[in-house]
Design a protein around this motif. Structure first.
Motif, PDB file in Angstrom:
ATOM      1  N   GLY A   1      42.301  16.775 -20.278  1.00 49.30           N
ATOM      2  CA  GLY A   1      41.051  16.592 -21.011  1.00 49.30           C
ATOM      3  C   GLY A   1      41.191  16.644 -22.505  1.00 49.30           C
ATOM      4  N   SER A   2      41.965  17.600 -23.022  1.00 53.36           N
ATOM      5  CA  SER A   2      42.034  17.751 -24.473  1.00 53.36           C
ATOM      6  C   SER A   2      42.728  16.571 -25.130  1.00 53.36           C
ATOM      7  CB  SER A   2      42.755  19.056 -24.851  1.00 53.36           C
ATOM      8  OG  SER A   2      44.118  19.021 -24.470  1.00 53.36           O
ATOM      9  N   GLN A   3      43.717  15.982 -24.463  1.00 57.88           N
ATOM     10  CA  GLN A   3      44.433  14.847 -25.037  1.00 57.88           C
ATOM     11  C   GLN A   3      43.697  13.534 -24.820  1.00 57.88           C
ATOM     12  OE1 GLN A   3      48.695  14.724 -24.624  1.00 57.88           O
ATOM     13  NE2 GLN A   3      48.712  12.521 -24.248  1.00 57.88           N
ATOM     14  N   CYS A   4      43.115  13.352 -23.639  1.00 59.92           N
ATOM     15  CA  CYS A   4      42.528  12.061 -23.291  1.00 59.92           C
ATOM     16  C   CYS A   4      41.048  11.941 -23.641  1.00 59.92           C
ATOM     17  CB  CYS A   4      42.715  11.802 -21.800  1.00 59.92           C
ATOM     18  SG  CYS A   4      44.448  11.622 -21.298  1.00 59.92           S
ATOM     19  N   PHE A   5      40.382  13.079 -23.858  1.00 54.67           N
ATOM     20  CA  PHE A   5      38.941  13.033 -24.129  1.00 54.67           C
ATOM     21  C   PHE A   5      38.509  13.906 -25.294  1.00 54.67           C
ATOM     22  CE2 PHE A   5      39.595  11.983 -19.701  1.00 54.67           C
ATOM     23  CZ  PHE A   5      38.884  10.799 -19.594  1.00 54.67           C
ATOM     24  N   GLY A   6      39.419  14.712 -25.838  1.00 56.77           N
ATOM     25  CA  GLY A   6      39.007  15.648 -26.863  1.00 56.77           C
ATOM     26  C   GLY A   6      39.812  15.637 -28.131  1.00 56.77           C
ATOM     27  N   ASP A   7      40.673  14.622 -28.342  1.00 59.67           N
ATOM     28  CA  ASP A   7      41.434  14.509 -29.581  1.00 59.67           C
ATOM     29  C   ASP A   7      42.259  15.763 -29.855  1.00 59.67           C
ATOM     30  OD1 ASP A   7      42.321  13.151 -31.823  1.00 59.67           O
ATOM     31  OD2 ASP A   7      40.710  13.887 -33.107  1.00 59.67           O
ATOM     32  N   GLY A   8      42.691  16.446 -28.782  1.00 57.40           N
ATOM     33  CA  GLY A   8      43.507  17.636 -28.928  1.00 57.40           C
ATOM     34  C   GLY A   8      42.736  18.888 -29.314  1.00 57.40           C
ATOM     35  N   LYS A   9      41.435  18.750 -29.542  1.00 54.86           N
ATOM     36  CA  LYS A   9      40.645  19.895 -30.021  1.00 54.86           C
ATOM     37  C   LYS A   9      39.667  20.388 -28.965  1.00 54.86           C
ATOM     38  CE  LYS A   9      40.828  17.816 -34.642  1.00 54.86           C
ATOM     39  NZ  LYS A   9      40.017  17.151 -35.703  1.00 54.86           N
ATOM     40  N   ASP A  10      38.914  19.488 -28.398  1.00 49.88           N
ATOM     41  CA  ASP A  10      37.915  19.857 -27.401  1.00 49.88           C
ATOM     42  C   ASP A  10      38.496  19.794 -25.989  1.00 49.88           C
ATOM     43  OD1 ASP A  10      35.920  20.074 -29.399  1.00 49.88           O
ATOM     44  OD2 ASP A  10      35.572  17.910 -29.318  1.00 49.88           O
ATOM     45  N   PHE A  11      37.821  20.458 -25.055  1.00 49.19           N
ATOM     46  CA  PHE A  11      38.096  20.379 -23.615  1.00 49.19           C
ATOM     47  C   PHE A  11      39.483  20.897 -23.232  1.00 49.19           C
ATOM     48  CE2 PHE A  11      35.389  16.659 -24.809  1.00 49.19           C
ATOM     49  CZ  PHE A  11      34.192  17.277 -24.506  1.00 49.19           C
ATOM     50  N   LYS A  12      39.899  21.950 -23.909  1.00 47.26           N
ATOM     51  CA  LYS A  12      41.170  22.574 -23.534  1.00 47.26           C
ATOM     52  C   LYS A  12      41.039  23.203 -22.152  1.00 47.26           C
ATOM     53  CE  LYS A  12      42.761  23.351 -28.250  1.00 47.26           C
ATOM     54  NZ  LYS A  12      43.238  24.327 -29.250  1.00 47.26           N
ATOM     55  N   GLY A  13      42.035  22.960 -21.340  1.00 54.60           N
ATOM     56  CA  GLY A  13      42.036  23.465 -19.980  1.00 54.60           C
ATOM     57  C   GLY A  13      41.451  22.504 -18.967  1.00 54.60           C
ATOM     58  N   TYR A  14      40.760  21.474 -19.431  1.00 49.76           N
ATOM     59  CA  TYR A  14      40.121  20.522 -18.519  1.00 49.76           C
ATOM     60  C   TYR A  14      41.087  19.426 -18.096  1.00 49.76           C
ATOM     61  CZ  TYR A  14      35.444  22.334 -19.648  1.00 49.76           C
ATOM     62  OH  TYR A  14      34.329  23.114 -19.795  1.00 49.76           O
ATOM     63  N   VAL A  15      40.933  18.972 -16.854  1.00 42.99           N
ATOM     64  CA  VAL A  15      41.649  17.783 -16.392  1.00 42.99           C
ATOM     65  C   VAL A  15      40.647  16.875 -15.680  1.00 42.99           C
ATOM     66  CG1 VAL A  15      43.809  19.048 -16.111  1.00 42.99           C
ATOM     67  CG2 VAL A  15      42.323  18.705 -14.134  1.00 42.99           C
ATOM     68  N   ARG A  16      40.867  15.573 -15.788  1.00 44.16           N
ATOM     69  CA  ARG A  16      40.036  14.617 -15.056  1.00 44.16           C
ATOM     70  C   ARG A  16      40.718  14.253 -13.753  1.00 44.16           C
ATOM     71  NH1 ARG A  16      39.029   8.557 -17.111  1.00 44.16           N
ATOM     72  NH2 ARG A  16      41.122   8.359 -16.206  1.00 44.16           N
ATOM     73  N   VAL A  17      39.949  14.356 -12.681  1.00 42.29           N
ATOM     74  CA  VAL A  17      40.430  13.998 -11.345  1.00 42.29           C
ATOM     75  C   VAL A  17      39.652  12.781 -10.857  1.00 42.29           C
ATOM     76  CG1 VAL A  17      40.771  14.773  -8.968  1.00 42.29           C
ATOM     77  CG2 VAL A  17      40.878  16.434 -10.853  1.00 42.29           C
ATOM     78  N   GLY A  18      40.358  11.760 -10.405  1.00 43.80           N
ATOM     79  CA  GLY A  18      39.725  10.622  -9.751  1.00 43.80           C
ATOM     80  C   GLY A  18      39.763  10.866  -8.248  1.00 43.80           C
ATOM     81  N   TYR A  19      38.596  11.046  -7.630  1.00 45.46           N
ATOM     82  CA  TYR A  19      38.572  11.517  -6.248  1.00 45.46           C
ATOM     83  C   TYR A  19      38.132  10.460  -5.231  1.00 45.46           C
ATOM     84  CZ  TYR A  19      33.623  12.139  -7.408  1.00 45.46           C
ATOM     85  OH  TYR A  19      32.332  11.933  -7.825  1.00 45.46           O
ATOM     86  N   VAL A  20      38.113   9.170  -5.625  1.00 43.96           N
ATOM     87  CA  VAL A  20      37.703   8.153  -4.652  1.00 43.96           C
ATOM     88  C   VAL A  20      38.810   7.125  -4.404  1.00 43.96           C
ATOM     89  CG1 VAL A  20      35.720   6.790  -3.873  1.00 43.96           C
ATOM     90  CG2 VAL A  20      35.399   8.459  -5.682  1.00 43.96           C
ATOM     91  N   PRO A  21      40.067   7.583  -4.282  1.00 43.71           N
ATOM     92  CA  PRO A  21      41.096   6.655  -3.797  1.00 43.71           C
ATOM     93  C   PRO A  21      40.986   6.559  -2.283  1.00 43.71           C
ATOM     94  CG  PRO A  21      42.071   8.803  -4.077  1.00 43.71           C
ATOM     95  CD  PRO A  21      40.618   8.932  -4.510  1.00 43.71           C
ATOM     96  N   GLU A  22      41.901   5.877  -1.660  1.00 48.51           N
ATOM     97  CA  GLU A  22      41.925   5.852  -0.206  1.00 48.51           C
ATOM     98  C   GLU A  22      42.015   7.277   0.320  1.00 48.51           C
ATOM     99  OE1 GLU A  22      45.005   3.294   1.181  1.00 48.51           O
ATOM    100  OE2 GLU A  22      44.179   1.505   0.208  1.00 48.51           O
TER     101      GLU A  22
END
Length: 402
Positions: free
Chosen positions: A354-375
Motif C-alpha cells: 500500500g505505501s509504495q503503490c498507493f501512498g507515495d511511500g508516506k501513507d498506508f504503511k502496513g497495508y497491502v492490496r489483495v485481489g480476491y476474485v481470481p479463479e
C-alpha cells in the motif's frame, strides 16, 4: 518534456506478476476465454466473423457496441444515454487519460478521491494542474467527508475526481453522498470525473443499502464523466477495450479530438467480443458468474482476516475485486514493501504494498492490496501459502519506519 511520476502500482505488477506462483494482486475478475463467453450467452453463433475484412472499422466504436455500453447507464429516473454519449477507447486507462487531458491544464485545480488508482491524480499533475487529495480513512470505513470537499474547493477548481467502487479498498460511495457531490459541483460549476471501472460488481452491500449506488451519470448533471472498461467486472482484460461516457456532447467531442492523436480505432475483433459480452443474452450470466465468485472468494479472505485478527485488520470490501488489509505487530504496522517481498520470495504469493503503490511511500504503511476474485483455486492455493507465511515467515518482517 512533461514530467510524470513513476506509476508505482503498474511498475510493481510489471516486476512481479509474470513469475508469481500465486498472483493475488490481480484486480480483474477471473478471465474468460471466447469459448467461455459463448457458453455464457447460450448462442451457437460465432462471436467473431472470420469472413469480415479487418479495416480500421468504426472510428469511435461500432454503434452496436456503443449502444450496449449506453444501456449500462439506463435509469428510470433520467433520460437514457444513446450511442452518441459513448466514446470507445483502448481500456479504461486510456479513457481516464483522454478525459483528464481534455479537462485540465496549467492553472487549474483538481480534487481527487484518495486512496485511489495513481493515474487519477498523477496525470492531472503532469498536465500542470494543482491536485488536492480528498482523503478517506479506515477509521471512517473509507467514507468521504463532504465538509472537507467544500473546504478544498478553490476559485480555479475545475474537476472533482472520484472512484466508485474504490480501488484499493473496495469501499463504495452511496447514493446520498453522490447526490451531495453533484449538488456541490453544480453550485461551483465543476465537472465530476468518476472512474467506475469496478461497476457494477456490487456484491456485498448489506441490508443498509437496498440498491446498487447509481452511476454518476444518473443524476442528470451534464458536466459528469464516467470511465470504465471490459477488464475488471467483465473478465475481458485481454481485449483492451474501455470507454468514456458523458451526457455532455462537448466533453465527448473534446475526448474524441484528443483521441485522434493516440488511437484511430480499437480493433474490430475487440469491438466484436465486447459487443457480444454486453449483449442481452450474455451480460446477465456474466455478471452473475462474477458476483457469485466474488462472494464465495471474499468469505475465504474474511476467514483469513478473522483467523489472524491480531495481525491483520481491514474494512470488509462491499464491491469490486480488491481488499486493503493492514498487517501489524503489537498494534504497529509492518513494513508492507518488505512484507510483500518476503512473501513473494518465500511462498510465491504476490500482493501489492500500500505505501509504495498507493501512498507515495508516506501513507498506508502496513497495508497491502489483495485481489480476491481470481479463479477459485487460485485464491484457495494463494491463501494457503499466505497462511504458511503468517505462521513461519511473518516474524521476520520488520516494522514500518515512522
Amino acid at each position: 518534456m512533461v514530467k510524470i511520476e513513476t506509476f508505482a502500482v503498474e511498475q510493481w505488477m510489471d516486476l512481479y506478476e509474470d513469475n508469481a506462483k500465486h498472483n493475488l494482486a490481480e484486480t480483474c475478475c477471473a478471465s474468460l476465454s471466447l469459448k467461455d463467453l459463448q457458453s455464457l450467452s447460450g448462442e451457437e453463433t460465432d462471436i467473431i466473423d472470420f469472413s469480415h475484412k479487418q479495416t480500421y472499422g468504426a472510428i469511435r466504436g461500432s454503434k452496436a457496441l456503443r449502444s450496449n455500453i449506453a444501456k449500462l447507464y439506463s435509469s428510470e429516473l433520467t433520460t437514457p444515454l444513446t450511442s452518441e454519449n459513448v466514446l470507445v477507447t483502448n481500456g479504461a486507462i486510456q479513457a481516464n487519460f483522454l478525459a483528464l487531458y481534455a479537462s485540465v491544464g496549467p492553472g487549474d485545480h483538481v480534487i481527487c478521491h484518495y486512496p485511489t488508482y495513481q493515474q487519477l491524480y498523477s496525470v492531472p499533475k503532469s498536465f500542470g494542474a494543482e491536485v488536492s487529495l480528498w482523503k478517506s480513512s479506515e477509521e471512517n470505513d473509507w467514507t468521504l467527508d463532504l465538509a472537507e470537499l467544500k473546504s478544498l474547493i478553490q476559485p480555479n477548481t475545475k474537476l472533482i475526481i472520484i472512484n466508485n467502487p474504490q480501488n484499493p479498498t473496495g469501499a463504495i460511495i452511496e447514493r446520498e453522498t453522490l447526490q451531495e457531490i453533484v449538488n456541490i459541483a453544480k453550485q461551483h460549476d465543476i465537472t465530476i470525473h468518476c472512474d467506475e471501472v469496478y461497476r457494477p460488481l456490487f456484491h456485498s452491500l448489506g441490508p443498509d443499502v437496498p440498491e446498487n449506488p447509481p452511476s454518476i451519470l444518473d443524476f442528470g448533471y451534464e458536466k459528469t464523466v464516467s470511465t470504465s472498461s471490459m477488464s475488471k467486472a467483465f473478465s475481458l482484460a485481454g481485449i483492451r477495450l474501455g470507454w468514456v461516457a458523458s451526457r455532455s456532447s462537448e466533453i465527448i467531442e473534446a475526448c474524441a479530438d484528443a483521441r485522434h492523436y493516440t488511437l484511430i480505432s480499437v480493433g474490430q475483433l475487440d469491438d466484436s467480443v465486447a459487443t457480444h459480452a454486453l449483449s442481452t443474452s450474455c451480460i446477465g450470466n456474466l455478471l452473475k458468474r462474477n458476483t457469485e465468485l466474488a462472494q464465495q472468494n471474499l468469505k475465504d479472505l474474511e476467514e483469513f482476516v478473522r483467523d489472524y485478527e491480531s495481525k491483520a485488520a481491514w474494512v470488509r470490501p462491499r464491491a469490486g475485486t480488491t481488499a486493503f488489509i493492514k498487517f501489524i505487530k503489537n498494534g504497529v504496522p509492518v513494513d508492507d514493501v518488505a512484507f510483500c517481498q518476503h512473501l513473494y520470495e518465500n511462498n510465491g504469493v504476490m500482493l501489492a504494498p500500500g505505501s509504495q503503490c498507493f501512498g507515495d511511500g508516506k501513507d498506508f504503511k502496513g497495508y497491502v492490496r489483495v485481489g480476491y476474485v481470481p479463479e477459485r483455486q487460485v485464491l484457495v492455493d494463494g491463501l494457503k501459502a499466505l497462511r504458511e507465511f503468517m505462521e513461519n515467515g511473518f516474524k521476520s518482517v520488520p516494522l514500518a519506519t515512522q
